[in-house]
Scaffold this active site. Structure first.
Site, PDB file in Angstrom:
ATOM      1  N   ASP A   1      -5.037   7.426  -1.637  1.00 64.24           N
ATOM      2  CA  ASP A   1      -5.847   6.543  -0.811  1.00 64.24           C
ATOM      3  C   ASP A   1      -7.260   6.429  -1.360  1.00 64.24           C
ATOM      4  O   ASP A   1      -7.750   7.308  -2.062  1.00 64.24           O
ATOM      5  CB  ASP A   1      -5.903   7.066   0.626  1.00 64.24           C
ATOM      6  CG  ASP A   1      -4.655   6.716   1.414  1.00 64.24           C
ATOM      7  OD1 ASP A   1      -4.239   5.540   1.362  1.00 64.24           O
ATOM      8  OD2 ASP A   1      -4.102   7.604   2.070  1.00 64.24           O
ATOM      9  N   HIS A  43       0.837  -1.207   0.000  1.00 67.11           N
ATOM     10  CA  HIS A  43       0.000   0.000   0.000  1.00 67.11           C
ATOM     11  C   HIS A  43       0.871   1.256   0.000  1.00 67.11           C
ATOM     12  O   HIS A  43       0.672   2.160  -0.835  1.00 67.11           O
ATOM     13  CB  HIS A  43      -0.903  -0.020   1.240  1.00 67.11           C
ATOM     14  CG  HIS A  43      -1.680   1.241   1.481  1.00 67.11           C
ATOM     15  ND1 HIS A  43      -3.024   1.346   1.187  1.00 67.11           N
ATOM     16  CD2 HIS A  43      -1.305   2.443   1.992  1.00 67.11           C
ATOM     17  CE1 HIS A  43      -3.433   2.573   1.504  1.00 67.11           C
ATOM     18  NE2 HIS A  43      -2.419   3.253   1.997  1.00 67.11           N
ATOM     19  N   GLU A  44       1.835   1.304   0.906  1.00 67.47           N
ATOM     20  CA  GLU A  44       2.667   2.512   1.005  1.00 67.47           C
ATOM     21  C   GLU A  44       3.521   2.692  -0.243  1.00 67.47           C
ATOM     22  O   GLU A  44       3.722   3.816  -0.715  1.00 67.47           O
ATOM     23  CB  GLU A  44       3.529   2.472   2.271  1.00 67.47           C
ATOM     24  CG  GLU A  44       2.752   2.408   3.590  1.00 67.47           C
ATOM     25  CD  GLU A  44       1.770   3.557   3.809  1.00 67.47           C
ATOM     26  OE1 GLU A  44       1.857   4.571   3.092  1.00 67.47           O
ATOM     27  OE2 GLU A  44       0.905   3.429   4.692  1.00 67.47           O
ATOM     28  N   HIS A  97       1.662   4.409  -2.936  1.00 65.63           N
ATOM     29  CA  HIS A  97       1.692   5.878  -2.915  1.00 65.63           C
ATOM     30  C   HIS A  97       2.898   6.406  -3.669  1.00 65.63           C
ATOM     31  O   HIS A  97       2.812   7.389  -4.407  1.00 65.63           O
ATOM     32  CB  HIS A  97       1.744   6.389  -1.468  1.00 65.63           C
ATOM     33  CG  HIS A  97       0.447   6.253  -0.739  1.00 65.63           C
ATOM     34  ND1 HIS A  97      -0.751   6.681  -1.256  1.00 65.63           N
ATOM     35  CD2 HIS A  97       0.165   5.742   0.486  1.00 65.63           C
ATOM     36  CE1 HIS A  97      -1.719   6.442  -0.378  1.00 65.63           C
ATOM     37  NE2 HIS A  97      -1.192   5.853   0.684  1.00 65.63           N
TER      38      HIS A  97
END
Ligand code: ZN
Length: 191
Positions: free
Chosen positions: A124, A114-115, A118
């Protein structure tokens, strides 16, 4: 004249292919993959997790190669408390912080992918859907899915290919390309 030549060339290729009895599946050459070097020297507990996350993104996209410790486009850190987050300085460059306490509650691999998402340009999407990687912590601690959806993966591929060119897409990207964000415990804590 030009169109006549093109038609002729196309007809010739078709004839040649028919003669050879082969099918040209993808006549255009593949674009070279962009290498994103990530460095886990400051996150020794998560080096293996980072490697798994890199493989996931490499498999999900068609023009990226995340490679360990060949440089420092992406520096990964482990911290204690405060939540996991990413700081993207430009597309494919930045820092990821993994909260060791949070990684005991949530899947550390899902946090990592997920990170990194980014860093690869994704915002998000806290909709609580476990099938969506960028829903992050909103999907709860039971959600361990570390894979981006096809929509998320294709958006990354298109960002790096420079083909997200509609006005709406440019507007959406503009607000999210340089930012800092956290993995919340619940949607209500989104900052
Ligand atoms: Zn996030």
């Amino acid at each position: 004249m030009t169109s006549r030549i093109k038609r002729f060339a196309a007809a010739s290729i078709t004839t040649a292919v028919a003669t050879l009895g082969v099918t040209v599946a993808n006549p255009s050459p593949a674009a070279a993959a962009m290498t994103i070097c990530y460095n886990t020297s400051q996150a020794p507990s998560y080096a293996s997790i980072a490697n798994q996350a890199a493989s996931i993104w490499n498999n999900a996209t068609s023009n990226l190669t995340l490679t360990a410790n060949c440089g420092s486009n992406l520096r990964i850190y482990q911290i204690t408390g405060g939540g996991s987050y990413a700081v993207r300085t430009s597309l494919g460059n930045g820092r990821v912080y993994i909260d060791t306490q949070q990684a005991q509650q949530y899947s550390p691999l899902r946090i990592m992918t997920h990170e990194i998402g980014h860093i690869l340009g994704l915002p998000d999407n806290y909709n609580g859907n476990c099938a969506i990687l960028m829903s992050g912590g909103s999907a709860g601690t039971s959600c361990t899915n570390p894979y981006p959806s096809s929509t998320e993966a294709n958006r990354v591929t298109n960002l790096f290919a420079g083909t997200r060119s509609s006005a709406a897409e440019r507007a959406a990207d503009a607000g999210t390309m340089i930012f800092q964000d956290s993995w919340p415990a619940a949607p209500a804590t989104v900052g």
